[in-house]
Design a protein around this motif. Structure first.
Motif, mmCIF file in Angstrom:
data_model
loop_
_atom_site.group_PDB
_atom_site.id
_atom_site.type_symbol
_atom_site.label_atom_id
_atom_site.label_comp_id
_atom_site.label_asym_id
_atom_site.label_seq_id
_atom_site.Cartn_x
_atom_site.Cartn_y
_atom_site.Cartn_z
ATOM 1 N N ARG A 100 10.352 4.099 -4.854
ATOM 2 C CA ARG A 100 8.811 4.147 -4.470
ATOM 3 C C ARG A 100 7.653 2.844 -5.841
ATOM 4 O O ARG A 100 6.852 1.935 -4.428
ATOM 5 N N ARG A 101 8.477 2.004 -6.480
ATOM 6 C CA ARG A 101 7.928 1.156 -7.426
ATOM 7 C C ARG A 101 8.821 -0.620 -6.659
ATOM 8 O O ARG A 101 7.152 -1.045 -6.508
ATOM 9 N N VAL A 102 9.217 -0.095 -5.348
ATOM 10 C CA VAL A 102 10.210 -0.939 -5.165
ATOM 11 C C VAL A 102 8.906 -1.171 -3.708
ATOM 12 O O VAL A 102 8.579 -2.391 -3.564
ATOM 13 N N LEU A 103 8.349 -0.354 -3.254
ATOM 14 C CA LEU A 103 7.958 -0.294 -1.739
ATOM 15 C C LEU A 103 6.720 -0.597 -2.129
ATOM 16 O O LEU A 103 5.693 -1.262 -2.105
ATOM 17 N N ILE A 104 6.228 -0.609 -3.913
ATOM 18 C CA ILE A 104 4.426 -1.124 -4.135
ATOM 19 C C ILE A 104 4.960 -2.851 -4.238
ATOM 20 O O ILE A 104 4.029 -3.594 -3.808
ATOM 21 N N ALA A 105 6.125 -2.976 -4.643
ATOM 22 C CA ALA A 105 6.309 -4.110 -5.289
ATOM 23 C C ALA A 105 5.968 -5.625 -3.404
ATOM 24 O O ALA A 105 5.396 -6.226 -3.779
ATOM 25 N N LYS A 106 6.675 -4.819 -2.906
ATOM 26 C CA LYS A 106 6.013 -5.393 -1.637
ATOM 27 C C LYS A 106 5.428 -5.799 -1.299
ATOM 28 O O LYS A 106 5.075 -6.367 -0.576
ATOM 29 N N ALA A 107 4.498 -4.263 -1.452
ATOM 30 C CA ALA A 107 3.317 -4.493 -0.856
ATOM 31 C C ALA A 107 2.295 -5.601 -1.624
ATOM 32 O O ALA A 107 1.444 -6.253 -0.957
ATOM 33 N N LEU A 108 2.250 -5.765 -2.815
ATOM 34 C CA LEU A 108 1.632 -6.670 -3.308
ATOM 35 C C LEU A 108 2.158 -8.666 -3.518
ATOM 36 O O LEU A 108 2.085 -9.170 -3.986
ATOM 37 N N SER A 109 3.740 -8.487 -2.617
ATOM 38 C CA SER A 109 4.238 -9.596 -3.522
ATOM 39 C C SER A 109 3.305 -10.833 -1.845
ATOM 40 O O SER A 109 3.374 -11.982 -3.300
ATOM 41 N N HIS A 110 3.064 -10.236 -1.480
ATOM 42 C CA HIS A 110 2.229 -11.931 -0.657
ATOM 43 C C HIS A 110 0.187 -11.968 -0.978
ATOM 44 O O HIS A 110 -0.238 -12.479 -0.505
ATOM 45 N N GLU A 111 -0.026 -11.637 -2.547
ATOM 46 C CA GLU A 111 -0.879 -11.703 -2.972
ATOM 47 C C GLU A 111 -2.053 -11.739 -2.584
ATOM 48 O O GLU A 111 -3.352 -11.606 -1.536
ATOM 49 N N PRO A 112 -1.726 -10.015 -1.762
ATOM 50 C CA PRO A 112 -2.921 -9.400 -0.420
ATOM 51 C C PRO A 112 -4.687 -9.283 -1.583
ATOM 52 O O PRO A 112 -4.372 -9.226 -2.729
ATOM 53 N N ARG A 113 -5.691 -8.993 -0.739
ATOM 54 C CA ARG A 113 -6.654 -8.804 -1.744
ATOM 55 C C ARG A 113 -7.228 -7.024 -1.392
ATOM 56 O O ARG A 113 -7.916 -7.001 -1.897
ATOM 57 N N VAL A 114 -6.304 -6.700 -0.148
ATOM 58 C CA VAL A 114 -7.014 -5.042 -0.365
ATOM 59 C C VAL A 114 -5.307 -4.147 -0.308
ATOM 60 O O VAL A 114 -4.871 -4.177 0.038
ATOM 61 N N LEU A 115 -5.344 -3.165 -1.209
ATOM 62 C CA LEU A 115 -3.945 -2.654 -1.322
ATOM 63 C C LEU A 115 -4.609 -1.300 -0.536
ATOM 64 O O LEU A 115 -5.698 -0.216 -1.425
ATOM 65 N N PHE A 116 -3.521 -0.866 -0.230
ATOM 66 C CA PHE A 116 -3.590 0.436 1.024
ATOM 67 C C PHE A 116 -2.521 1.614 -0.054
ATOM 68 O O PHE A 116 -1.222 1.123 0.052
ATOM 69 N N LEU A 117 -2.747 2.057 -0.897
ATOM 70 C CA LEU A 117 -2.126 3.395 -1.780
ATOM 71 C C LEU A 117 -2.307 4.507 -0.990
ATOM 72 O O LEU A 117 -3.196 5.344 -0.491
ATOM 73 N N ASP A 118 -1.334 4.956 1.052
ATOM 74 C CA ASP A 118 -0.699 6.332 0.990
ATOM 75 C C ASP A 118 -0.079 6.822 0.513
ATOM 76 O O ASP A 118 0.443 6.950 0.680
ATOM 77 N N GLU A 119 -1.220 7.661 -0.133
ATOM 78 C CA GLU A 119 -0.238 9.674 -0.702
ATOM 79 C C GLU A 119 0.425 8.453 -1.776
ATOM 80 O O GLU A 119 2.192 8.783 -1.667
ATOM 81 N N PRO A 120 0.341 7.456 -3.012
ATOM 82 C CA PRO A 120 1.469 6.822 -3.612
ATOM 83 C C PRO A 120 2.360 7.453 -4.614
ATOM 84 O O PRO A 120 3.870 6.906 -5.080
ATOM 85 N N THR A 121 1.423 8.285 -4.958
ATOM 86 C CA THR A 121 2.173 9.123 -6.474
ATOM 87 C C THR A 121 3.226 10.330 -6.122
ATOM 88 O O THR A 121 3.388 11.158 -6.563
ATOM 89 N N ALA A 122 2.564 11.112 -4.830
ATOM 90 C CA ALA A 122 3.911 12.191 -4.137
ATOM 91 C C ALA A 122 5.223 11.835 -4.082
ATOM 92 O O ALA A 122 5.850 11.353 -3.938
ATOM 93 N N GLY A 123 5.412 13.066 -5.180
ATOM 94 C CA GLY A 123 7.247 13.439 -5.898
ATOM 95 C C GLY A 123 7.771 11.919 -6.662
ATOM 96 O O GLY A 123 8.846 12.037 -6.774
ATOM 97 N N VAL A 124 6.315 11.557 -7.604
ATOM 98 C CA VAL A 124 7.305 10.371 -8.032
ATOM 99 C C VAL A 124 7.410 11.237 -9.478
ATOM 100 O O VAL A 124 6.164 11.775 -9.492
ATOM 101 N N ASP A 125 8.001 10.589 -10.505
ATOM 102 C CA ASP A 125 7.623 10.985 -12.158
ATOM 103 C C ASP A 125 6.024 10.445 -12.730
ATOM 104 O O ASP A 125 5.557 9.795 -12.145
ATOM 105 N N VAL A 126 5.750 11.358 -14.183
ATOM 106 C CA VAL A 126 4.595 10.644 -14.357
ATOM 107 C C VAL A 126 4.921 9.358 -15.030
ATOM 108 O O VAL A 126 3.866 9.102 -14.816
#
Length: 308
Positions: A141-167
């Protein structure tokens, strides 16, 4: 300042005939954290997918920083980073390789220092040479976030980003979100963890059955729709509320040992002093009292039920 995202009369009807979105109008402000809440099947993912260019709208228009998502797709898409619900990435690629590849897809020049910073922010630096298949679900899940940020976007969409992940990941992600917004990045998230929206969001939108129910500043939403309760722990139980106090709409609880007064948090006068005086005149004594206020979850449930 114009909004970073402008959505006008957006509708989506699938080939099956199911109408997932029905005339959505929505504006997302620059630099804000906007939480989109709704039950399963409400249209959250469809809406995000259309804005991100994954699904084609049936009607309406979407602009990202003035770029139409259909007529000026490349410019619009370059501004967007998406963290999807599903874990989809090349299992045999390394963390560094897949994040760097995502940056290259947008035509961005190599920037190892930036990639390193993203990986460190997400506690992935020590795993940078690991293949994706060897990582835990939380690390993927962290890798997905890193990939989404890789091109320095101005808008970040997080679709249920913490579903089933640890605290730990949840905390890391929200720390990163806060740092992104300070640099001007706009964050749009859908979540089932309503307490996250309550803690993080600047504004909240509720969607149900493909329609926007309400969009409001979080604090204003809590003030307008939140209910407060005064709970009185009585010295002696009551069998019924005296007729002289009926206009307060009091409720008995816990076998008559507690008296509940519900009032609108938006009212300037809640009549609490008058109530206490009337209770005293009626000979009703209490040994303790406490107040509570509706949570965002309470408000969300009432909005969805009210529309259905």
């Amino acid at each position: 300042m114009p909004p970073i995202i402008s959505i006008s009369n957006l509708s989506k009807t699938y080939a099956s005939g199911f109408r997932a979105l029905n005339g959505i109008d929505l504006s997302i402000r620059r630099g804000e954290i906007f939480a989109l809440l709704g039950p399963n099947g409400a249209g959250k993912t469809t809406l995000i997918s259309i804005v991100c260019g994954i699904v084609r709208a049936s009607e309406g228009s979407v602009k990202v920083d003035g770029h139409d998502i259909q007529n000026d797709f490349r410019a619009a898409r370059e501004l967007i980073g998406l963290v999807p619900q599903e874990l989809t990435t090349d299992a045999f690629e390394t963390v560094w390789g897949t994040v760097s590849f995502s940056r290259g897809l947008f035509g961005k020049p190599k920037n190892p220092a930036y990639i390193e910073r993203v990986l460190r922010d997400l506690s992935l630096w020590e795993k940078r040479n690991n293949r994706i298949m060897t990582l835990s679900g939380g690390m993927k899940r962290r890798v997905l976030i890193a990939k989404a940020l890789s091109h320095e976007p101005r808008v970040l969409f997080l679709d249920e980003p913490t579903a089933g992940v640890d605290v730990e990941l949840r905390r890391d992600m929200w720390r990163l979100v806060r740092s992104l917004t300070t640099s001007g990045v706009t964050v749009v998230l859908t979540t089932h963890y309503i307490e996250e929206a309550e803690e993080m969001a600047d504004r909240i939108g509720v969607i149900n059955a493909g329609e926007i129910v309400i969009v409001e500043e979080k604090a204003e939403l809590m003030r307008k729709l939140g209910k407060k309760q005064l709970l009185l722990h009585l010295e002696a139980p009551l069998t019924a509320v005296p007729a002289a106090l009926a206009h307060y709409g009091l409720e008995l609880a816990n076998g008559g040992a507690e008296l509940i007064y519900t009032y609108d948090s938006e009212r300037e006068r809640a009549d609490i002093v008058a109530l206490l005086n009337d209770l005293n005149h009626a000979g009703i004594r209490f040994k303790d009292l406490q107040t509570t206020q509706s949570s965002l979850e309470d408000i969300f449930v009432s909005l969805v039920r009210g529309q259905s």
